[in-house]
Design an enzyme around this catalytic site. Sequence first.
Site, PDB file in Angstrom:
ATOM      1  CE  LYS A 127      -1.958   0.256   4.044  1.00 29.04           C
ATOM      2  NZ  LYS A 127      -1.352   1.394   4.742  1.00 29.04           N
ATOM      3  NE  ARG A 172      -4.111   1.058   9.892  1.00 32.20           N
ATOM      4  CZ  ARG A 172      -3.050   1.485   9.219  1.00 32.20           C
ATOM      5  NH1 ARG A 172      -2.942   2.724   8.831  1.00 32.20           N
ATOM      6  NH2 ARG A 172      -2.083   0.636   8.915  1.00 32.20           N
ATOM      7  NE  ARG A 219       7.117  -3.529   5.789  1.00 30.22           N
ATOM      8  CZ  ARG A 219       5.887  -3.024   5.676  1.00 30.22           C
ATOM      9  NH1 ARG A 219       5.522  -2.431   4.554  1.00 30.22           N
ATOM     10  NH2 ARG A 219       5.025  -3.121   6.655  1.00 30.22           N
ATOM     11  NE  ARG A 252       6.576  -0.386   9.174  1.00 28.53           N
ATOM     12  CZ  ARG A 252       5.474  -0.113   8.493  1.00 28.53           C
ATOM     13  NH1 ARG A 252       5.558   0.376   7.260  1.00 28.53           N
ATOM     14  NH2 ARG A 252       4.289  -0.315   9.002  1.00 28.53           N
ATOM     15  NE  ARG A 309       1.359  -3.583  10.897  1.00 29.13           N
ATOM     16  CZ  ARG A 309       2.366  -3.665  10.013  1.00 29.13           C
ATOM     17  NH1 ARG A 309       3.363  -4.482  10.230  1.00 29.13           N
ATOM     18  NH2 ARG A 309       2.345  -2.931   8.946  1.00 29.13           N
TER      19      ARG A 309
HETATM   20  P1  AMP Z   1       1.015   1.940   8.282  1.00 26.11           P
HETATM   21  O1  AMP Z   1       2.332   2.555   7.908  1.00 26.11           O
HETATM   22  O2  AMP Z   1      -0.142   2.536   7.550  1.00 26.11           O
HETATM   23  O3  AMP Z   1       1.034   0.435   8.211  1.00 26.11           O
HETATM   24  O4  AMP Z   1       0.782   2.313   9.827  1.00 26.11           O
HETATM   25  C1  AMP Z   1       1.655   1.844  10.831  1.00 26.11           C
HETATM   26  C2  AMP Z   1       0.969   1.888  12.179  1.00 26.11           C
HETATM   27  O5  AMP Z   1       0.609   3.230  12.514  1.00 26.11           O
HETATM   28  C3  AMP Z   1      -0.341   1.110  12.285  1.00 26.11           C
HETATM   29  O6  AMP Z   1      -0.148  -0.271  12.527  1.00 26.11           O
HETATM   30  C4  AMP Z   1      -1.030   1.817  13.456  1.00 26.11           C
HETATM   31  O7  AMP Z   1      -0.461   1.438  14.706  1.00 26.11           O
HETATM   32  C5  AMP Z   1      -0.635   3.268  13.195  1.00 26.11           C
HETATM   33  N1  AMP Z   1      -1.623   3.944  12.329  1.00 26.11           N
HETATM   34  C6  AMP Z   1      -1.421   4.462  11.078  1.00 26.11           C
HETATM   35  N2  AMP Z   1      -2.534   4.998  10.586  1.00 26.11           N
HETATM   36  C7  AMP Z   1      -3.492   4.812  11.543  1.00 26.11           C
HETATM   37  C8  AMP Z   1      -4.867   5.132  11.633  1.00 26.11           C
HETATM   38  N3  AMP Z   1      -5.518   5.740  10.622  1.00 26.11           N
HETATM   39  N4  AMP Z   1      -5.531   4.789  12.767  1.00 26.11           N
HETATM   40  C9  AMP Z   1      -4.908   4.185  13.793  1.00 26.11           C
HETATM   41  N5  AMP Z   1      -3.613   3.847  13.780  1.00 26.11           N
HETATM   42  C10 AMP Z   1      -2.903   4.153  12.664  1.00 26.11           C
END
Ligand code: AMP
Length: 195
Positions: free
Chosen positions: A13, A88, A127, A133, A144
Amino acid sequence: MITLLFGPPGSGKGTQASVVASRFGIPHVSTGEILRSEVAAGTALGKEAAPIMASGHLVPDELMVRIIESRLMQPDAQSGALLDGYPRTRAQAQALDEMLARGGRPVDVVVALDVPEEALRRRILRRAELEGRSDDSADAFTIRMRRYLADTEPVLDHYTGRGVRLAHVDGIGDIDTVTRRIADVLDKVDMGKTP
Ligand code: AMP
């Protein structure tokens, strides 16, 4: 054009959002990236978010709503944005809808990247070795994935229920192939056709 890109953890994504946004000349708004930069800068928000992110859980809605509102108020987002990782939850979607409605802007299209769970797990663990990460461990991946299925997938129904176009895109393939599939969808929306 406001585009929402959905995909489970490891679906590519973030990579796709960045390539597609620059191709369409709109900002790529990644709430995960915003949070990671807050963590790196050691802000109060970053300190609150870091352990939640590392565990694979979601950061509370009220924090996320504030983050997205201030980002979408920036001048570069006035003509459109590609949202990656937001909304989300249904509550986040409702807050986004209300904010956009205040500015007379609709969500134009929702794109969901589809990748089977076993392929996702393999990608995430690879990754983890490459990028380190904090939320790419096997345990955090499981959480997740669970959060995605329980909290985020229902947001797709929220948008189809409101008559917003939803396009499922096959996320298996090399980066260029998947980018082309997404770009095809956005081209059609741009031209006012149904994807
Ligand atoms: P991502 O890079 O989009 O996979 O986001 C990494 C982490 O950031 C997620 O697993 C959540 O812990 C947090 N996060 C990112 N966007 C959101 C969101 N819209 N709502 C809640 N947590 C978020």
